[in-house]
Design a protein around this motif. Structure first.
Motif, PDB file in Angstrom:
ATOM      1  N   MET A  22      23.369  62.653 -13.037  1.00 29.65           N
ATOM      2  CA  MET A  22      24.086  62.635 -11.781  1.00 29.65           C
ATOM      3  C   MET A  22      25.575  62.478 -12.101  1.00 29.65           C
ATOM      4  O   MET A  22      25.953  61.639 -12.897  1.00 29.65           O
ATOM      5  N   ASN A  23      26.393  63.310 -11.466  1.00 28.73           N
ATOM      6  CA  ASN A  23      27.836  63.229 -11.675  1.00 28.73           C
ATOM      7  C   ASN A  23      28.555  62.966 -10.351  1.00 28.73           C
ATOM      8  O   ASN A  23      27.930  62.915  -9.295  1.00 28.73           O
ATOM      9  N   THR A  24      29.868  62.808 -10.404  1.00 33.88           N
ATOM     10  CA  THR A  24      30.614  62.448  -9.195  1.00 33.88           C
ATOM     11  C   THR A  24      30.550  63.526  -8.124  1.00 33.88           C
ATOM     12  O   THR A  24      30.595  63.200  -6.929  1.00 33.88           O
ATOM     13  N   GLU A  25      30.416  64.768  -8.503  1.00 39.54           N
ATOM     14  CA  GLU A  25      30.300  65.836  -7.501  1.00 39.54           C
ATOM     15  C   GLU A  25      29.001  65.674  -6.697  1.00 39.54           C
ATOM     16  O   GLU A  25      28.997  65.779  -5.471  1.00 39.54           O
ATOM     17  N   ILE A  26      27.909  65.398  -7.383  1.00 39.65           N
ATOM     18  CA  ILE A  26      26.616  65.200  -6.713  1.00 39.65           C
ATOM     19  C   ILE A  26      26.658  63.936  -5.860  1.00 39.65           C
ATOM     20  O   ILE A  26      26.171  63.932  -4.719  1.00 39.65           O
ATOM     21  N   ILE A  27      27.242  62.869  -6.389  1.00 39.25           N
ATOM     22  CA  ILE A  27      27.341  61.624  -5.611  1.00 39.25           C
ATOM     23  C   ILE A  27      28.148  61.868  -4.341  1.00 39.25           C
ATOM     24  O   ILE A  27      27.777  61.417  -3.259  1.00 39.25           O
ATOM     25  N   GLY A  28      29.232  62.608  -4.442  1.00 35.72           N
ATOM     26  CA  GLY A  28      30.050  62.930  -3.275  1.00 35.72           C
ATOM     27  C   GLY A  28      29.293  63.757  -2.254  1.00 35.72           C
ATOM     28  O   GLY A  28      29.396  63.518  -1.039  1.00 35.72           O
ATOM     29  N   MET A  29      28.509  64.718  -2.707  1.00 34.46           N
ATOM     30  CA  MET A  29      27.699  65.522  -1.788  1.00 34.46           C
ATOM     31  C   MET A  29      26.643  64.650  -1.113  1.00 34.46           C
ATOM     32  O   MET A  29      26.403  64.768   0.098  1.00 34.46           O
ATOM     33  N   ASN A  30      26.011  63.766  -1.878  1.00 33.66           N
ATOM     34  CA  ASN A  30      25.024  62.851  -1.310  1.00 33.66           C
ATOM     35  C   ASN A  30      25.680  61.907  -0.301  1.00 33.66           C
ATOM     36  O   ASN A  30      25.083  61.593   0.733  1.00 33.66           O
TER      37      ASN A  30
END
Length: 72
Positions: free
Chosen positions: A1-9
């Motif tokens: 999990m990276n910051t892009e995925i965390i931001g989308m979540n």
């Protein structure tokens, strides 16, 4: 999990809370269509850091309730 995925979540969590006002973590994870608790809590951390969510315990103390911060 990276910051892009965390931001989308985080966006998915925000949208779910915007629809439902206040949700427990189990229902929030389901409504946001997240796979596991890690995804949920990373997204909540993102939103908390931005000052966009409030937390409180349920009356029985068994669940964390989450809501969006209301603009004043």
């Amino acid at each position: 999990m990276n910051t892009e995925i965390i931001g989308m979540n985080a966006g998915s969590v925000w949208a779910a809370l915007n629809e439902a006002q206040t949700l427990g973590t189990k229902q929030l994870k389901k409504n946001a269509k997240l796979k596991n608790d890690k995804e949920l809590f990373a997204a909540l951390g993102w939103l908390a850091r931005e000052g966009k969510v409030d937390f409180q315990e349920s009356e029985d103390g068994k669940e964390l309730l989450v809501s969006l911060v209301q603009d004043k």
